[in-house]
Design a protein around this motif. Structure first.
Motif: not given
Length: 202
Positions: A148-159, A161-169
């Motif tokens: 998955f790919h989440i994109r956001a920002e705040d006043e000072t940063n580009w944000i 977040v990427f994530g996935t699963l490998n079994g239960s990890e």
């Protein structure tokens, strides 16, 4: 279970004295991104850049997943996660910081759960103080893994977040890139994309 919310907390505590902590698909904008809260049904491949990683790059190993990072980047393993970042600027200011975490969890490695995991992360991101324009972009296919790919920002940063699963990890790669150093979103993407192209589950 460590979420990217925890990852961002690690970032902030690691750099309280720095302005940066006052918190892969092509560049997205609100006009080309899915509506907030939506779950994209399509997947996208990361672009191939002329500056693709080479054998000279170093491995950042989060004990369950790896990425390759440029040889002049630093990485710090604390026993639970890796903090990696490019060289600071001429004043000693960190222009970007990334937390890479692999943790056991209760999620099962199924496509449906990837959707739920991404939606859960989107909700967490929206709840962070000062964060705006949080949205979920289409899932990515990277070396056989779906992220998955989440994109956001705040006043000072580009944000991002990427994530996935490998079994239960549960694996997350949470980026914060200074707007002061990279005022154009495309510049931040040019840093993120070549690294995320190398993401591999181990």
């Amino acid at each position: 279970m460590t979420s990217a919310r925890d990852a961002r907390t690690l970032l902030a505590s690691a750099a309280l004295a720095m302005l940066l902590t006052a918190a892969i698909t092509a560049c997205g904008t609100p006009s080309d991104a899915p509506s907030e809260g939506s779950t994209p049904s399509s997947t996208a491949a990361l672009p191939t850049e002329s500056g693709s990683p080479t054998a000279a790059w170093q491995t950042a190993d989060a004990k369950g997943a790896t990425v390759q990072i440029p040889p002049d980047w630093s990485q710090d393993w604390d026993g639970a996660s890796i903090l990696f970042k490019p060289p600071a600027d001429s004043t000693g200011f960190d222009v970007a910081r990334t937390v890479f975490v692999v943790k056991p969890g209760l999620w099962e490695g199924t496509p449906g759960e990837i959707n739920s995991l991404g939606d859960d992360e989107l909700s967490d991101t929206k709840s962070e103080p000062g964060v705006r324009a949080a949205r979920r972009l289409p899932d990515l296919k990277v070396n056989g893994a779906t992220l998955f790919h989440i994109r956001a920002e705040d006043e000072t940063n580009w944000i991002d977040v990427f994530g996935t699963l490998n079994g239960s990890e549960r694996t997350t790669v949470a980026w914060q890139i200074s707007k002061g150093a990279f005022p154009d979103r495309k510049e931040a993407d040019a840093m993120i994309d070549p690294v995320m192209q190398t993401f591999t589950l181990s």
